[in-house]
Scaffold this motif. Sequence first.
Motif, PDB file in Angstrom:
ATOM      1  N   GLY A 102     -48.500  23.437  82.679  1.00 30.46           N
ATOM      2  CA  GLY A 102     -47.286  22.726  82.261  1.00 30.46           C
ATOM      3  C   GLY A 102     -47.557  21.391  81.607  1.00 30.46           C
ATOM      4  O   GLY A 102     -46.638  20.754  81.072  1.00 30.46           O
ATOM      5  N   GLN A 103     -48.809  20.941  81.628  1.00 30.86           N
ATOM      6  CA  GLN A 103     -49.154  19.660  81.028  1.00 30.86           C
ATOM      7  C   GLN A 103     -49.471  19.832  79.539  1.00 30.86           C
ATOM      8  O   GLN A 103     -49.821  20.920  79.072  1.00 30.86           O
ATOM      9  N   ASP A 104     -49.382  18.725  78.799  1.00 30.88           N
ATOM     10  CA  ASP A 104     -49.809  18.733  77.410  1.00 30.88           C
ATOM     11  C   ASP A 104     -51.329  18.864  77.349  1.00 30.88           C
ATOM     12  O   ASP A 104     -52.037  18.328  78.205  1.00 30.88           O
ATOM     13  N   HIS A 105     -51.819  19.583  76.331  1.00 31.26           N
ATOM     14  CA  HIS A 105     -53.267  19.788  76.223  1.00 31.26           C
ATOM     15  C   HIS A 105     -54.038  18.477  76.093  1.00 31.26           C
ATOM     16  O   HIS A 105     -55.231  18.404  76.358  1.00 31.26           O
ATOM     17  N   ARG A 106     -53.327  17.400  75.711  1.00 26.80           N
ATOM     18  CA  ARG A 106     -54.005  16.110  75.515  1.00 26.80           C
ATOM     19  C   ARG A 106     -54.336  15.407  76.829  1.00 26.80           C
ATOM     20  O   ARG A 106     -54.789  14.263  76.820  1.00 26.80           O
ATOM     21  N   ILE A 107     -54.121  16.084  77.937  1.00 28.13           N
ATOM     22  CA  ILE A 107     -54.474  15.502  79.233  1.00 28.13           C
ATOM     23  C   ILE A 107     -55.960  15.121  79.280  1.00 28.13           C
ATOM     24  O   ILE A 107     -56.355  14.188  79.996  1.00 28.13           O
ATOM     25  N   VAL A 108     -56.810  15.800  78.483  1.00 21.56           N
ATOM     26  CA  VAL A 108     -58.244  15.489  78.469  1.00 21.56           C
ATOM     27  C   VAL A 108     -58.653  14.802  77.163  1.00 21.56           C
ATOM     28  O   VAL A 108     -59.845  14.729  76.840  1.00 21.56           O
ATOM     29  N   SER A 109     -57.670  14.273  76.427  1.00 16.81           N
ATOM     30  CA  SER A 109     -57.998  13.613  75.164  1.00 16.81           C
ATOM     31  C   SER A 109     -58.858  12.369  75.407  1.00 16.81           C
ATOM     32  O   SER A 109     -58.582  11.570  76.302  1.00 16.81           O
TER      33      SER A 109
END
Length: 356
Positions: free
Chosen positions: A286-293
């Motif tokens: 459910g998180q945006d993929h940019r959580i590991v940006s």
Amino acid sequence: EIAFCAHTILGDDVMEVANALEDDRFRDNPLVAGAPDIRFYAGAPLFTPEGYAVGTLCVIDRVPRHLAPEQRDALARLSRQVVAQLELRLSNRRLKQQAVFQQSILDGAAAGIIATTPEGVITHFNPAAEQMLGYAAEEMIGKQTPAAFHDAAERTARAQELSRKLGRIIEPGFEAIVAEACLGRNKTREWTYVRKDGSRFPGLLSVSVLRDEPGRITGFIGIFRDVTAQRQASTQRAANLKALADFKGALDEHAIVAITDARGKVTYVNEKCCVISQYSRDEWLGQDHRIVSSSYHAKAFIRGLWETIRDGRVWKGEIKNRAKDGSFYWVATTIVPVLAEDGTPVQYIAIRTDIT
């Protein structure tokens, strides 16, 4: 300036001029002093049902006269009849315009539209129905019922099912198609349609009952559309999901896998993705993929990545990510778009290898 009726239309009742030469309003009127030498005039205003005076009905003569009471009543009645005729003509014109408008809607509709008598004889067969079924309207109107292009075995099975459900015999012809609609159950139902050339297609049909004022059935209208594309798309989606499940299973042991929706929201991560990022599966979903940006890459780099995959093409490259504890790691990444029937991406599969 000289019309007698200009005075009549301002009143509410019959206006009578017994002798115009003796009436101060009209003595010098050119229609009195010269041709046509009016002497007698009687006129009634014409009122619409809304109360607007739209004209007059008058009688004239070259000799003085007096109206008897019954003649005044007759003139008033005639004026009402004139208005009734005008209203009827206007109503007929509006009905014709409405009929033309309705016909244009029926003819221009993308769905097949078929109207029938209470017995099922076709009375209307629009161009979309002609195109989908391969019959000309002239072949069907007044000659056939919709049973002619509904699969016979399907009608028989439906008739048996309805007979059990309703506790009476339902014939496997037209009655099997409209029986539920007659009971007020206007459900949309899928039927197999048989074209003139014998080919078949699935159609979604909605039947409506036409009734008169006392509630008697005067006919039926069926609206149907070809759902072949939707059925194929549904089958393809099921195949895609199975292939995707098989694909994820094969990759789970060898690669870092993440799947997002079209907006970039994470819908799946495998265990290797959780280990390297230090985020649990619950923290990912459910998180945006940019959580590991890592904010390491230039905007042009990110923009180019998104332009590629939104265009339905595969992107490959190396990306620097940030783990939950703040440490960095590099992954060789392949992003594969999963496309809908119209070619637009509905999911993205990211397959990564740790190259730190």
